[in-house]
Design an enzyme around this catalytic site. Structure first.
Site, mmCIF file in Angstrom:
data_model
loop_
_atom_site.group_PDB
_atom_site.id
_atom_site.type_symbol
_atom_site.label_atom_id
_atom_site.label_comp_id
_atom_site.label_asym_id
_atom_site.label_seq_id
_atom_site.Cartn_x
_atom_site.Cartn_y
_atom_site.Cartn_z
ATOM 1 N N THR A 114 38.423 61.231 42.071
ATOM 2 C CA THR A 114 37.070 61.433 41.845
ATOM 3 C C THR A 114 36.719 62.983 42.631
ATOM 4 O O THR A 114 36.065 63.606 42.214
ATOM 5 C CB THR A 114 36.129 60.458 42.797
ATOM 6 O OG1 THR A 114 36.400 59.291 41.860
ATOM 7 C CG2 THR A 114 34.750 60.771 42.240
ATOM 8 N N ILE A 135 38.677 51.717 49.509
ATOM 9 C CA ILE A 135 39.149 50.716 50.533
ATOM 10 C C ILE A 135 40.354 51.362 51.143
ATOM 11 O O ILE A 135 40.671 50.992 52.338
ATOM 12 C CB ILE A 135 39.392 49.223 49.944
ATOM 13 C CG1 ILE A 135 40.578 49.303 49.223
ATOM 14 C CG2 ILE A 135 38.219 48.691 49.311
ATOM 15 C CD1 ILE A 135 41.184 48.365 48.695
ATOM 16 N N ASP A 136 41.034 52.179 50.636
ATOM 17 C CA ASP A 136 42.380 52.983 51.087
ATOM 18 C C ASP A 136 42.132 53.727 52.280
ATOM 19 O O ASP A 136 43.134 53.917 53.015
ATOM 20 C CB ASP A 136 42.980 53.611 50.171
ATOM 21 C CG ASP A 136 43.213 53.022 48.867
ATOM 22 O OD1 ASP A 136 43.639 51.472 49.064
ATOM 23 O OD2 ASP A 136 43.479 53.543 47.648
ATOM 24 N N ARG A 275 57.158 32.440 50.462
ATOM 25 C CA ARG A 275 56.131 32.273 49.635
ATOM 26 C C ARG A 275 55.269 33.426 49.453
ATOM 27 O O ARG A 275 55.337 34.499 50.484
ATOM 28 C CB ARG A 275 55.248 31.091 50.389
ATOM 29 C CG ARG A 275 55.856 29.886 50.155
ATOM 30 C CD ARG A 275 55.913 29.458 48.618
ATOM 31 N NE ARG A 275 56.300 27.901 48.691
ATOM 32 C CZ ARG A 275 57.656 27.719 48.559
ATOM 33 N NH1 ARG A 275 58.670 28.700 48.391
ATOM 34 N NH2 ARG A 275 57.997 26.406 48.337
HETATM 35 O O1 F6P Z 1 42.172 52.827 45.154
HETATM 36 C C1 F6P Z 1 41.623 51.717 45.591
HETATM 37 C C2 F6P Z 1 42.730 50.657 45.286
HETATM 38 O O2 F6P Z 1 42.051 49.295 45.670
HETATM 39 C C3 F6P Z 1 44.051 50.697 45.618
HETATM 40 O O3 F6P Z 1 44.335 50.060 46.831
HETATM 41 C C4 F6P Z 1 44.758 49.921 44.514
HETATM 42 O O4 F6P Z 1 46.144 50.217 44.634
HETATM 43 C C5 F6P Z 1 44.064 50.306 43.266
HETATM 44 O O5 F6P Z 1 42.669 50.692 43.775
HETATM 45 C C6 F6P Z 1 44.006 49.207 42.163
HETATM 46 O O6 F6P Z 1 43.395 49.691 40.982
HETATM 47 P P1 F6P Z 1 42.505 48.927 39.990
HETATM 48 O O7 F6P Z 1 41.736 48.300 40.405
HETATM 49 O O8 F6P Z 1 42.502 50.263 38.866
HETATM 50 O O9 F6P Z 1 43.806 47.923 39.415
#
Ligand code: F6P
Length: 358
Positions: A114, A135-136, A275
């Protein structure tokens, strides 16, 4: 009249609504001649001029609501200069929408991809203010992004729940945490949840070291091992491959995700049952935690201040608990990685966590 466009782009996260509420409350506390244009589903709404006129009332009661009232979508930066299926020039279309509505500025809430597009729009002459959501927590230029702490809470809760069942069984439990390129969520949730092994994209692992850590726990009388693995964790072998070779390998891969490959490799080398738990998009779901509510409200209010100052072309971020304005040109295209040599990692190692590398 102050005309503000707003959009949320990329993967959603908690506190997007809280941040937009902060912006609108901040502006409406100082001006009553404000028009808000909410673009639907991120840049798509700006490209195709799909928007809703909103008032401050639309932003009431959404502080605690997850998701985004505007909707979002992923519009990859690398495709922005590629015309759509009808030959539409997306960049020109976004500029056209902006000028047609006579906007004073666009508030864009998003992560890395973005920000690349936001910076391009700035270079194209639009007034842009951005807010760091993901969230990253991998956006360069801010200590913290909103959404991160909520995701850490959820991933930690998953590990906590695994702990109780793990104590009943003599098994290896793998919890796969979100994060393709960076391991911040995994690192924090791994430490907070007391994971024994934490595997991050930034620290390639050796399967024999992982197995050794599991065996040592067993020899010490521990009945289980919990591994927190980031989606993008990579073995030392794979880390040596070129981008092209790795892509080809992944395409041939029979595993749905990294946890499954890891599980099979561990299963082959130990006598323990394995698991897997993948909390997946639950990590982006639900109500924002109090920390994210506070952070996003502060950032939103500070973005309102920047708009009222007419100070555009920046991301509003957090540095040493101070709100700052970082030039978009400095933010776009850079990731904030976990530093394998940091004190953070050193301290985690001291508490006995194995990162599978040594
Ligand atoms: O960039 C945020 C995120 O949640 C990453 O941690 C994750 O790998 C990705 O988006 C998942 O993306 P999507 O929702 O497009 O599957």
């Amino acid at each position: 009249m102050l005309r503000i466009g707003m959009l949320t782009s990329g993967g959603d996260c908690q506190a997007l609504n809280a941040a937009m509420r902060g912006v609108v409350k901040g502006i409406c506390s100082k001006r009553d001649d404000v028009e808000i244009y909410g673009f639907q589903e991120g840049y798509k709404g700006l490209i195709y001029s799909n928007f809703k006129m909103l008032t401050s009332r639309d932003f009431s009661g959404i502080l605690t609501v997850g998701g985004t009232i505007l909707g979002t979508s992923r519009q990859p930066f690398k495709l922005m200069r590629v015309p759509d299926e009808n030959g539409l020039d997306k960049v020109e279309a976004m500029k056209h929408t902006y000028h047609k509505l006579n906007l004073n500025c666009l508030v864009i809430l998003g992560g890395n991809g973005t920000h690349k597009t936001a910076n391009m729009l700035r270079e194209e002459g639009l007034n842009i203010i951005t807010l760091p959501k993901t969230i990253d927590n991998d956006l360069w230029g801010t200590d913290m992004t909103f959404g991160f702490q909520s995701a850490v809470d959820i991933a930690t809760d998953t590990i906590d729940k695994i702990h109780t069942t793990a104590t009943s069984h003599s098994r290896v439990f793998i919890v796969e945490v979100m994060g393709h390129k960076v391991g911040w969520v995994t690192l924090h949730a791994g430490i907070a949840g007391g994971a024994d092994i934490v595997l991050l994209p930034e620290i390639p692992y050796d399967i024999d070291v992982v197995v050794d850590a599991i065996n040592k726990r067993k020899a010490a009388g521990k009945r289980f091992t919990i591994i927190a693995v980031a989606e993008g964790a990579i073995s030392k072998q794979d880390a040596k491959l070129s981008k092209k070779e790795l892509k080809a390998k992944k395409e041939k891969n029979k595993y749905p995700s990294v946890a499954y490959e890891l599980a099979e490799r561990i299963q082959k080398k130990t006598d323990q049952e394995v698991r897997i738990t993948v909390p997946g998009h639950t990590q982006r779901g639900g109500s924002p935690c109090p920390y994210d509510r506070v952070l996003s409200t502060r950032l939103g209010a500070a973005a309102a201040e920047a708009i009222l100052d007419g100070d555009y072309g920046c991301m509003v971020g957090l540095k040493n608990d101070k709100i700052i304005r970082v030039p978009l040109g400095e933010v776009a295209g850079k990731l904030k990685y976990v530093d394998p040599k940091s004190d953070f990692i050193k301290e985690a190692r001291l508490t006995g966590i194995s990162f599978g590398d040594q």
